[in-house]
Design a protein around this motif. Structure first.
Motif, PDB file in Angstrom:
ATOM      1  N   LEU A 140      12.284 -13.239 -19.441  1.00  0.00           N
ATOM      2  CA  LEU A 140      13.611 -13.839 -19.574  1.00  0.00           C
ATOM      3  C   LEU A 140      13.542 -15.106 -20.416  1.00  0.00           C
ATOM      4  O   LEU A 140      14.394 -15.346 -21.276  1.00  0.00           O
ATOM      5  CB  LEU A 140      14.191 -14.142 -18.189  1.00  0.00           C
ATOM      6  N   ALA A 141      12.506 -15.916 -20.179  1.00  0.00           N
ATOM      7  CA  ALA A 141      12.340 -17.142 -20.953  1.00  0.00           C
ATOM      8  C   ALA A 141      12.090 -16.815 -22.424  1.00  0.00           C
ATOM      9  O   ALA A 141      12.609 -17.487 -23.332  1.00  0.00           O
ATOM     10  CB  ALA A 141      11.194 -17.967 -20.386  1.00  0.00           C
TER      11      ALA A 141
ATOM     12  N   GLU B 121      22.770 -17.632 -22.155  1.00  0.00           N
ATOM     13  CA  GLU B 121      22.706 -17.187 -20.765  1.00  0.00           C
ATOM     14  C   GLU B 121      23.665 -16.018 -20.517  1.00  0.00           C
ATOM     15  O   GLU B 121      23.332 -15.063 -19.811  1.00  0.00           O
ATOM     16  CB  GLU B 121      23.042 -18.347 -19.826  1.00  0.00           C
TER      17      GLU B 121
ATOM     18  N   TYR C 187      14.163  -7.585 -16.882  1.00  0.00           N
ATOM     19  CA  TYR C 187      15.140  -8.520 -16.329  1.00  0.00           C
ATOM     20  C   TYR C 187      14.713  -9.103 -14.981  1.00  0.00           C
ATOM     21  O   TYR C 187      15.369 -10.008 -14.455  1.00  0.00           O
ATOM     22  CB  TYR C 187      16.503  -7.830 -16.189  1.00  0.00           C
ATOM     23  N   LYS C 188      13.598  -8.592 -14.441  1.00  0.00           N
ATOM     24  CA  LYS C 188      13.066  -9.129 -13.184  1.00  0.00           C
ATOM     25  C   LYS C 188      11.905 -10.108 -13.419  1.00  0.00           C
ATOM     26  O   LYS C 188      11.364 -10.660 -12.468  1.00  0.00           O
ATOM     27  CB  LYS C 188      12.583  -7.989 -12.289  1.00  0.00           C
ATOM     28  N   LYS C 189      11.529 -10.293 -14.686  1.00  0.00           N
ATOM     29  CA  LYS C 189      10.342 -11.090 -15.009  1.00  0.00           C
ATOM     30  C   LYS C 189      10.754 -12.405 -15.658  1.00  0.00           C
ATOM     31  O   LYS C 189      11.348 -12.421 -16.749  1.00  0.00           O
ATOM     32  CB  LYS C 189       9.427 -10.306 -15.949  1.00  0.00           C
ATOM     33  N   ASP C 190      10.437 -13.507 -14.985  1.00  0.00           N
ATOM     34  CA  ASP C 190      10.837 -14.823 -15.480  1.00  0.00           C
ATOM     35  C   ASP C 190      10.257 -15.120 -16.862  1.00  0.00           C
ATOM     36  O   ASP C 190      10.927 -15.717 -17.710  1.00  0.00           O
ATOM     37  CB  ASP C 190      10.397 -15.916 -14.500  1.00  0.00           C
ATOM     38  N   SER C 191       8.998 -14.705 -17.093  1.00  0.00           N
ATOM     39  CA  SER C 191       8.366 -14.990 -18.385  1.00  0.00           C
ATOM     40  C   SER C 191       9.090 -14.266 -19.514  1.00  0.00           C
ATOM     41  O   SER C 191       9.283 -14.819 -20.603  1.00  0.00           O
ATOM     42  CB  SER C 191       6.895 -14.589 -18.363  1.00  0.00           C
TER      43      SER C 191
END
Length: 433
Positions: free
Chosen positions: A385-386, A411, A379-383
């Protein structure tokens, strides 16, 4: 470059699976999809072990080496030399001549044996083994060397979809009738790019050709190997509309591509002394060989760890029945499905438009991915999450979720899941069970 949508990725996967499963089983051949097969008769085997049957057929009584073999890692890759790939089409004679002239000039002071410069074929072969883009295609008299080159590399990151599944369902072995091309009468002449030829260099500065039982094919400039071969087959009276007849001159075998079977295949080949160190008798080969050995150690350790984890998980599941906390497994447990389902109902009208059972499938898919593939602190990693957003959107579309609410529901579900995972990790770090 425009990114593929989840629906496009899913459609591509379905096409790839359909293509592989609709190929005939060896020894039957077909040109099932001209966009993939081109003009080459193709078939499949059910496993790499069954490739032994293919080897037996082509090699048992072939003492003169009538056939040569080439392995490729992706089922859609064509017989395309590196120079053709560079120019995005069959290279023309003038560009090839300029490229070779530049390479000949750039080798000054770098060659011990300057006789290589006297023949284009020798110079092309030298360049081929040192990273030069050339019009040559590598082949081997050994089908198992071809099998090694088909399976020796891991699946590329671009071959995976947003769900972590590889969409390259097979690796391939091409088989070419070498003697037919040699009998055309061009093999004893210095290749000039005007006819289809087999090239067997006399100089092998690093021993790779000998160790790999290697040679090359060279198509006429402006043509592909298969189109040129078809021309000669027609001139020789071969019915090119008869797939079975054409398969005696060129064909492609598809072999299922899975990580676990890839490792077992390479292990068998290593026992046959087919590995990086034997095929590349230099420091590059030594490095590749050692990399393979350490991968085996790592995979073996992971397998043992996984078996231990299975037993541990079973024990934890029993304990969880009596535990007061739902976080005993340090993962998102299935009993949070109801809470996550509530997150998807972002508008009161959705209760009448959606089926809870269908939405449970969306939530279960997300929980399974988070627990098995997302990793700690996902949940801290943008990749990540995308990636999860794409998975949820695609899953909601499958369940006929109203389009107007897909983005906001996605979302909400990701945010709720992230908060729960953060709580799990926090409790785990404090030793709460």
């Amino acid at each position: 470059m425009k990114a593929s949508s989840p629906l496009e990725v899913e459609h591509y996967q379905e096409q790839a699976i359909e293509y592989f499963l609709n190929l005939p089983i060896w020894p039957e051949f077909d040109i099932h999809n001209k966009q993939i097969d081109g003009l080459i008769p193709s078939c499949r085997v059910n496993s790499w072990e069954e490739f032994d049957q293919v080897v037996k057929h082509y090699c048992e009584n072939d003492l003169d080496g009538n056939y040569v073999f080439r392995g490729q890692k992706h089922y859609q890759w064509q017989l395309e030399p590196t120079l053709d790939r560079l120019v995005k089409g069959a290279v023309k004679a003038d560009l090839a001549a300029k490229h070779l002239s530049n390479f000949r000039f750039s080798t000054r002071g770098r060659l011990n044996d300057k006789s290589i410069l006297d023949k284009d074929s020798e110079l092309w072969a030298l360049g081929q083994h040192h990273g030069l883009a050339t019009p040559l295609l590598d082949w081997s008299l050994s089908p198992y060397v071809a099998l090694f080159f088909a399976f020796e590399g891991e699946d590329d990151a671009t071959w995976f979809d947003d769900n972590g599944d590889c969409n390259n369902y097979s690796r391939t072995i091409f088989i070419l009738n070498k003697v037919f091309i040699q009998d055309l009468g061009f093999d004893d002449l210095e290749p000039d790019g005007t006819s289809l030829k087999i090239v067997e260099p006399s100089i092998d500065d690093h021993g790779r050709l000998v160790n790999q039982a290697g040679l090359f094919s060279l198509a006429p400039y402006g043509e592909t190997l298969e189109s040129s071969l078809y021309t000669h087959l027609t001139d020789s009276g071969v019915d090119v509309d008869d797939v079975e007849k054409v398969s005696k001159y060129i064909c492609r075998i598809h072999i299922p591509n899975k990580p676990d079977t890839r490792f077992s295949c390479l292990k068998k080949l290593r026992k046959m002394n087919i590995h990086h160190a034997s095929l590349f008798p230099d420091l590059i080969g030594s490095s590749g060989y050692c990399n393979d050995l350490i991968r085996d150690v790592i995979n073996s350790s992971m397998n043992k760890s996984e078996s231990v984890q299975v037993e541990k998980t079973a024990e934890e599941i029993i304990k969880e029945t009596h535990a007061s906390s739902p976080w005993a497994m340090h993962k998102l447990p299935k009993d949070v499905t109801g809470l996550l389902l509530q997150a998807l109902i972002v508008d009161g009208s959705l209760k009448a438009k959606t089926n809870p059972n269908n939405l449970s499938k969306v939530v279960d898919e997300l929980i399974d991915f988070i627990n098995e593939k997302a990793g700690v602190d996902w949940y801290k990693k943008d990749s990540m999450l995308a990636r999860l957003r794409n998975i949820v959107r695609r899953s909601l579309r499958r369940q006929q979720f109203p389009d107007d609410f897909i983005d906001v529901a996605t979302e909400a579900l990701i945010s709720k899941s992230a908060a729960m995972s953060a709580d799990v990790e926090s409790m785990a770090s404090k030793g709460i069970k």
